[in-house]
Design a protein around this motif. Structure first.
Motif, short mmCIF file in Angstrom:
data_model
loop_
_atom_site.label_atom_id
_atom_site.label_comp_id
_atom_site.label_asym_id
_atom_site.label_seq_id
_atom_site.Cartn_x
_atom_site.Cartn_y
_atom_site.Cartn_z
N ALA A 68 48.42 0.66 -11.55
CA ALA A 68 47.96 -0.71 -11.79
C ALA A 68 46.47 -0.90 -11.47
CB ALA A 68 48.79 -1.69 -10.98
N ASN A 69 45.85 0.11 -10.88
CA ASN A 69 44.41 0.03 -10.56
C ASN A 69 44.01 -1.21 -9.76
OD1 ASN A 69 43.55 2.48 -11.76
ND2 ASN A 69 43.87 1.51 -13.76
N PHE A 70 44.73 -1.46 -8.70
CA PHE A 70 44.34 -2.56 -7.82
C PHE A 70 43.02 -2.22 -7.12
CE2 PHE A 70 49.06 -3.13 -7.82
CZ PHE A 70 49.07 -4.37 -8.42
N GLU A 71 42.36 -3.23 -6.59
CA GLU A 71 41.10 -3.00 -5.87
C GLU A 71 41.38 -2.17 -4.63
OE1 GLU A 71 38.11 -4.38 -7.18
OE2 GLU A 71 37.44 -2.78 -5.85
N VAL A 72 40.62 -1.09 -4.47
CA VAL A 72 40.83 -0.22 -3.31
C VAL A 72 40.21 -0.87 -2.07
CG1 VAL A 72 40.16 2.00 -2.29
CG2 VAL A 72 41.04 1.90 -4.63
N LYS A 73 40.95 -0.79 -0.98
CA LYS A 73 40.46 -1.31 0.31
C LYS A 73 40.27 -0.12 1.25
CE LYS A 73 42.08 -4.04 4.24
NZ LYS A 73 43.24 -4.66 4.89
N ASN A 74 39.02 0.16 1.56
CA ASN A 74 38.69 1.30 2.43
C ASN A 74 38.47 0.90 3.88
OD1 ASN A 74 38.53 3.46 0.49
ND2 ASN A 74 36.75 2.37 -0.34
N GLY A 75 38.48 -0.39 4.12
CA GLY A 75 38.19 -0.86 5.47
C GLY A 75 38.20 -2.38 5.46
N ALA A 76 37.53 -2.96 6.44
CA ALA A 76 37.44 -4.42 6.47
C ALA A 76 36.13 -4.81 7.15
CB ALA A 76 38.62 -5.01 7.23
N ARG A 77 35.57 -5.88 6.64
CA ARG A 77 34.30 -6.35 7.20
C ARG A 77 34.50 -7.69 7.89
NH1 ARG A 77 29.11 -7.35 3.31
NH2 ARG A 77 30.42 -8.97 2.42
N PHE A 78 33.97 -7.81 9.09
CA PHE A 78 34.00 -9.08 9.83
C PHE A 78 32.56 -9.55 10.01
CE2 PHE A 78 37.93 -6.98 10.79
CZ PHE A 78 38.88 -7.99 10.95
N LEU A 79 32.31 -10.82 9.73
CA LEU A 79 30.95 -11.37 9.88
C LEU A 79 30.99 -12.51 10.89
CD1 LEU A 79 30.09 -12.09 6.11
CD2 LEU A 79 29.59 -9.99 7.40
N ARG A 80 30.00 -12.53 11.78
CA ARG A 80 29.83 -13.72 12.63
C ARG A 80 28.35 -13.92 12.85
NH1 ARG A 80 32.11 -14.01 18.64
NH2 ARG A 80 30.07 -13.07 19.04
N ASP A 81 27.87 -15.11 12.57
CA ASP A 81 26.43 -15.38 12.57
C ASP A 81 25.74 -14.28 11.76
OD1 ASP A 81 27.03 -17.60 14.15
OD2 ASP A 81 26.97 -16.38 15.97
N ASP A 82 24.83 -13.54 12.37
CA ASP A 82 24.17 -12.51 11.57
C ASP A 82 24.68 -11.11 11.89
OD1 ASP A 82 22.66 -14.33 10.19
OD2 ASP A 82 21.13 -14.39 11.77
N VAL A 83 25.76 -11.03 12.63
CA VAL A 83 26.25 -9.71 13.02
C VAL A 83 27.39 -9.29 12.09
CG1 VAL A 83 27.04 -8.29 14.95
CG2 VAL A 83 25.71 -10.36 15.40
N VAL A 84 27.35 -8.03 11.66
CA VAL A 84 28.37 -7.50 10.76
C VAL A 84 29.15 -6.43 11.50
CG1 VAL A 84 28.80 -6.31 8.58
CG2 VAL A 84 26.78 -7.80 8.83
#
Ligand code: FAD
Length: 416
Positions: A68-84
């Motif tokens: 079905a070629n779903f979007e691959v998820k290799n990780g996760a990103r968390f953002l707070r203020d200017d920190v990634v």
């Protein structure tokens, strides 16, 4: 009078019910699945964890999903203020899958259901369980309304309740208990992602942290649409007035990072809201039944553990039922309840420590500690049973203690 007799009746054809029934069918057991809806149907729970890939693989459902070629998820990103804070599943303490998918569940669940039908599982759509009676030996008689509204009865040696938010057995048997997770609510919907940037920025799953209790998910799908959802205390969610579309649009103004991308993105349906979503039960099994997935327990969406827990519990309960029906003795308390609770407890700690702010302190502290990050990453990938990981075995103390140390260090350097 009974109309049909089976070994196992499975209630619900979500990921939990599909994985359980695929396994049981492959073991040669007589299985019937009843699903009250027609598919495709909307359900929330779109960000998966690497660990669930092994469950789909084990029961032969992975190839159909891959196609079905779903979007691959290799990780996760968390953002707070200017920190990634970027987690990469290929850099984690526990060995195992290092990728998964971001999926519109209507499509995902339909593939699963069709695939188990192809395998030969007896699955009836628009069949709704309305009553269940157990005899002393645990044999159940379930009353089901078919698509025309005509009731019929199924006798089963076991029931797997995978009814998700339907919570069939917890309701009928009075098994609900209050969750220990602090109350939060959510509003979510899908948009046509008309300003999606190219590359990773456009497709990466992101959790935008607005404050300790409030966050916003962005889950891009491979079909060009994106899921947007806000989670917060009831006071926050209730402070927005009007239809859910208006409320979601106004909430978007709180995301500095994403407002421009989504401010005029067309909504694909009126967004949905769910209040106090955390659920818990007094027991995970009883004579003649097991609860799996959301029907058993739901913590919080912040670490995307729902579907993985649903497929983990499905597979384990299906294995135990198979053993028992083959005449072996099964220790349900140890091998089901305690096992499931151990995993749930780890995630529960992380969820609680997310909302105390301690986990956020760890995520956004700079410089990062690579070892700590790999260990936390394994938890976030769903490997919550790995006893070589101190972030699993010492979950109750370790997040708190590290956050405390970071805060002390900050105070010290502030006072110098
Ligand atoms: P479901 O997928 O809910 O399937 C249950 C099925 O049972 C349904 O199809 C239903 O129609 C059927 N049913 C119900 N009652 C009856 C009946 N009486 N008779 C017959 N059939 C019946 N999880 C994640 O993994 N990732 C996420 O990003 C995520 N985000 C979330 C965000 C929010 C705001 C919330 C509240 C939850 C989120 N979840 C997430 C959790 C996720 O939704 C569930 O954990 C997951 O869908 C559970 O799967 P399941 O198979 O147990 O149940």
């Amino acid at each position: 009078t009974t109309d049909i007799k089976v070994d196992v009746l499975v209630i619900g054809a979500g990921p939990s019910g599909c994985v359980a029934s695929a396994y049981l069918h492959q073991q040669g057991l007589q299985v019937k699945v009843v699903e009250k809806n027609t598919f495709p149907r909307f359900v929330i729970g779109e960000s998966l964890l690497p660990r669930c890939m092994q469950h789909f693989e084990e029961v032969g459902l992975l190839d159909a999903l891959k196609a079905a070629n779903f979007e691959v998820k290799n990780g996760a990103r968390f953002l707070r203020d200017d920190v990634v804070c970027n987690f990469d599943f290929s850099d984690k303490h526990t060995k195992g899958w290092d990728w998964t998918w971001q999926v519109p569940r209507a499509d995902f669940d339909t593939i699963l259901a069709k695939e188990i039908q192809k395998m030969g599982v007896d699955l009836s759509f628009e069949h709704e369980v309305i009553d269940v009676q157990f005899d002393d030996a645990g044999i159940s008689t379930t009353t089901i309304n078919d698509a025309q509204g005509n009731p019929y009865k199924v006798e089963a040696k076991f029931i797997i309740d995978s009814s998700g938010y339907g919570r069939v057995l917890p309701r009928l048997l009075n098994l609900d208990k209050p969750s220990t997770i602090p109350e939060h609510s959510s509003i979510f919907g899908h948009v046509e992602d008309i300003h999606r940037p190219t590359g990773e920025e456009g497709t990466m799953i992101t959790f935008d942290v607005l404050d300790k209790d409030t966050w916003f998910w962005v889950i891009p799908f491979s079909n060009g649409n994106t899921s947007l959802g806000f989670v917060g205390k009831n006071e926050f969610i209730d402070s927005f007035e009007g239809e859910t579309s208006e409320r979601l649009k106004n909430m978007l103004k709180h995301s500095d990072y994403y407002y421009e991308r989504f401010k005029d993105a067309p909504l694909l349906f009126e967004p949905k809201s769910i209040r106090n979503y955390s659920k818990a039960v007094t027991k995970f099994y009883g004579k003649g039944f097991a609860l799996t997935g959301n029907s058993a327990e739901f913590l919080d969406p912040v670490f995307s553990s729902g579907v993985t827990f649903a497929t983990e519990s499905a597979l384990i309960s299906a294995k135990l039922i198979t053993k028992e029906l083959q005449g072996e003795t099964v220790d349900w308390e140890e091998d089901y309840s305690n096992y499931i609770k151990a995993g749930v407890d780890v995630f529960a700690t992380y969820v609680k420590e997310w909302y105390t702010g301690n986990l956020q302190t760890l995520f956004f502290h700079r410089p990062e500690n690579p070892e700590v990050k790999r260990q936390i990453c394994a938890v976030l990938a769903g490997y919550v049973w790995d006893e070589t990981n101190p972030f699993v075995t010492k979950h109750k103390r370790i997040v708190k203690t590290l956050a405390h140390l970071i805060n002390m260090e900050k105070e010290k350097s502030a006072s110098v």
